[in-house]
Scaffold this motif. Sequence first.
Motif, short mmCIF file in Angstrom:
data_model
loop_
_atom_site.label_atom_id
_atom_site.label_comp_id
_atom_site.label_asym_id
_atom_site.label_seq_id
_atom_site.Cartn_x
_atom_site.Cartn_y
_atom_site.Cartn_z
N VAL A 31 19.81 59.09 117.77
CA VAL A 31 20.40 58.25 118.79
C VAL A 31 20.34 59.04 120.30
O VAL A 31 20.76 60.26 120.29
N PRO A 32 19.83 58.46 121.26
CA PRO A 32 19.74 59.12 122.48
C PRO A 32 20.93 59.01 123.39
O PRO A 32 21.64 58.09 123.32
N LYS A 33 21.27 60.13 123.99
CA LYS A 33 22.52 60.39 124.92
C LYS A 33 22.20 60.95 126.03
O LYS A 33 21.67 62.01 126.08
N LEU A 34 22.76 60.56 127.32
CA LEU A 34 22.54 61.14 128.53
C LEU A 34 23.88 62.37 128.64
O LEU A 34 24.98 61.89 128.78
N ILE A 35 23.61 63.60 128.60
CA ILE A 35 24.65 64.59 128.65
C ILE A 35 24.66 65.36 129.81
O ILE A 35 23.62 65.71 130.53
N GLY A 36 25.81 65.69 130.14
CA GLY A 36 26.23 66.79 131.27
C GLY A 36 26.49 67.82 130.50
O GLY A 36 27.27 67.89 129.24
N GLU A 37 25.89 69.06 130.82
CA GLU A 37 26.16 70.27 130.02
C GLU A 37 26.41 71.43 130.87
O GLU A 37 25.87 71.52 131.93
N ILE A 38 27.26 72.24 130.40
CA ILE A 38 27.64 73.24 130.89
C ILE A 38 27.70 74.56 130.26
O ILE A 38 28.22 74.59 129.05
N VAL A 39 26.91 75.62 130.54
CA VAL A 39 26.77 76.69 129.49
C VAL A 39 27.15 77.98 130.28
O VAL A 39 26.97 78.20 131.46
N LEU A 40 28.16 78.73 129.58
CA LEU A 40 28.60 79.76 129.86
C LEU A 40 28.08 80.95 129.44
O LEU A 40 28.24 81.43 128.09
N GLY A 41 27.13 81.71 129.89
CA GLY A 41 26.50 82.91 129.27
C GLY A 41 26.66 84.15 129.79
O GLY A 41 27.40 84.24 131.02
N GLU A 42 26.04 85.12 129.54
CA GLU A 42 26.09 86.55 130.25
C GLU A 42 25.70 86.63 131.48
O GLU A 42 26.33 87.46 132.18
N HIS A 43 24.99 85.75 132.01
CA HIS A 43 24.36 85.80 133.18
C HIS A 43 25.14 84.70 134.21
O HIS A 43 24.39 84.31 135.25
N GLY A 44 26.16 84.21 133.92
CA GLY A 44 26.97 83.16 134.64
C GLY A 44 26.99 81.89 134.02
O GLY A 44 26.74 81.65 132.88
N SER A 75 23.02 69.35 144.18
CA SER A 75 21.49 69.35 144.47
C SER A 75 20.72 70.28 143.30
O SER A 75 19.44 70.06 143.14
N LYS A 76 21.29 71.48 142.97
CA LYS A 76 20.61 72.29 142.45
C LYS A 76 20.82 72.08 140.96
O LYS A 76 20.42 73.02 140.00
N VAL A 77 21.52 71.09 140.46
CA VAL A 77 21.74 70.92 138.98
C VAL A 77 20.43 70.00 138.37
O VAL A 77 19.96 69.45 139.11
N GLU A 78 20.09 70.81 137.36
CA GLU A 78 18.68 70.36 136.76
C GLU A 78 19.22 68.91 136.21
O GLU A 78 20.30 68.82 135.59
N ARG A 79 18.22 67.83 136.37
CA ARG A 79 18.64 66.71 136.02
C ARG A 79 17.74 65.55 135.45
O ARG A 79 16.55 65.52 136.18
N GLN A 80 18.06 65.13 134.28
CA GLN A 80 17.19 63.98 133.94
C GLN A 80 17.79 62.73 134.09
O GLN A 80 19.21 62.72 134.16
N GLY A 81 17.50 61.48 134.03
CA GLY A 81 17.75 60.32 133.99
C GLY A 81 17.53 59.37 132.84
O GLY A 81 16.79 59.87 132.20
#
Lengths: 331, 331
Positions: free
Chosen positions: B256-269, B232-238
């Motif tokens: 070209v548009p695509k609906l993307i799931g993204e995971i970013v591993l940064g300094e803060h988690g 429920s806390k995942v920022e989400r577009q449709g």
Amino acid sequence: MQRWNVAITGFGAIGRTVASLLLQRQAHYAQRYGADVRLTAVCGSRAGLYVPEGLPGPSGPAREALQAGLTGAEFIEQTNAHVLIDAGPTDFETGGAAYVYIRSALSRGLNAIAISKGALIFDLPGLRALAAANGVALKFSGATAAALPTIDLLEHNLAGCRVFRVEGIFTATTNYVLSQMMDGVALPDAVAQAQQLGMAEPDPRFDLEGWDTACKTTLIANAMFDANITLSKVERQGIDQITRGDVDGWKAAGVVPKLIGEIVLGEHGVSAAVALRTYPEDHPFAQVGAKMKAISVRTDAMGEIIAICRTSPLATAAAALKDFEHILMKR
Amino acid sequence: MQRWNVAITGFGAIGRTVASLLLQRQAHYAQRYGADVRLTAVCGSRAGLYVPEGLPGPSGPAREALQAGLTGAEFIEQTNAHVLIDAGPTDFETGGAAYVYIRSALSRGLNAIAISKGALIFDLPGLRALAAANGVALKFSGATAAALPTIDLLEHNLAGCRVFRVEGIFTATTNYVLSQMMDGVALPDAVAQAQQLGMAEPDPRFDLEGWDTACKTTLIANAMFDANITLSKVERQGIDQITRGDVDGWKAAGVVPKLIGEIVLGEHGVSAAVALRTYPEDHPFAQVGAKMKAISVRTDAMGEIIAICRTSPLATAAAALKDFEHILMKR
């Protein structure tokens, strides 16, 4: 923690990159696998170094630290390692020093990871039999398109699927040269650029005539499908005869040329070939630009799967250490 | 040969496909792993079947052969299996029957393979802890984009690499609808087409609002990077608000548009999001057409790696059996 002593033979650019990457990952190996991994020995063609408690990190030993004479068959005998990573030069005629190192390692119960192709092309069946007889692993991602998943894609991600066809852009050099030619650069100039970037050898014929692709295709076919194919019998095209007229024709037709290694698994067995193919611009292979590689695998249950990646010396070292990590996973 | 009894819970289209594919591969399991694999039990929501010596092949039992009542928690107790493959319906609120089956299996020392996402989204940490406590495997390729290598790409093909970013076209339905809209089809018509093809549910909001992509992204982030992210806390577009004007704008811009799931591993988690992105036409993602999925992973040592594959019910079943084969490889 279980101790894992690693020895590296061949200490040029790739061997040194493997050494520093291994040393940087020691904490990772300890945490993930409970493995106390030490780089205990390295050697080049004339000198070597053996430090029983392991070399300090993070960047591996300087060349000057190597001691003359600690090399050759005795290096494996004297250095008490669990894993050999060979990053030495390629010799297709005799297997060269790599063949001696790998045979010696496997015979003594070391796992072996090969990066160059020479020893594998010279005698893959003999080396695999030796590994099996000694209950150790022989791995060679670095020799089969490096960071591009090829053997691991076929045996792990597609486990259980029947494979009908493998098609790959396995040689970054030819892909670079072809891409440049499509941008209007003449063949000799494109080759010179590739040489300047360190992507092509001083004698570029091995790549341009399709031999490099043929080697990788043969190794994948023999390792994964027991194809028993001899390199010299692989039907082979190169890119060394391409003319400006060819380039103009492809552009007019809206297609993109790629030098392809291909394995076909048919009713009458397994065949391998190297061919110059063209792809329409909306085909994923058409987008595989200079410095990239790609593989397509067609299967029964999973359909077609494509993987694409970039190529670099660091990625080649990382591919050898992927092999190492797969060995750690199994123990 | 070691005996492996497999039970399948959930016996709709996917469950039946898993059953027949497993039976077709019995000789393969015997030859490759020395494993005597039997499909000994199946059940749906009201009836089941237990055949201690294994069901005959090649296509699994007919629905009529199932006996009323052999289902629910008792099914796992009574059927003496080594591996559970759950192909039942998804329930995000309570985990549903799948959660009961998987918990019961892991508690009794069975390896468990999940295909639907409900139980995993409901309580992945609890299920993983239960698997670890009982020394068995919990696998779920079928729930994380099926034939597309996601978890196995990250943990096997990229072993040792530090991952910076994962980006994926994880939902075939939204990719199909977007592709059709770019071909001039209106949103409701594209959705209706996807429903006719069996790609979209009767209520398509779960896909169109980005929830399906959010689920897969969350599962990958939590399984691979211990991200501890709540869906429920995942920022989400449709893609449910896209207009003809948006489509015209993208076409004019050559993207070209695509609906993307993204995971970013940064300094803060680790963070996860679902976003509508556009790609230039020469980007590999732009070529990922209807009925296909893709993943891109950026790493330190291997650079960027991209995998692309097609989607089908058979491929989903094959993904679950890839998980099964990885369990066989480890034993």
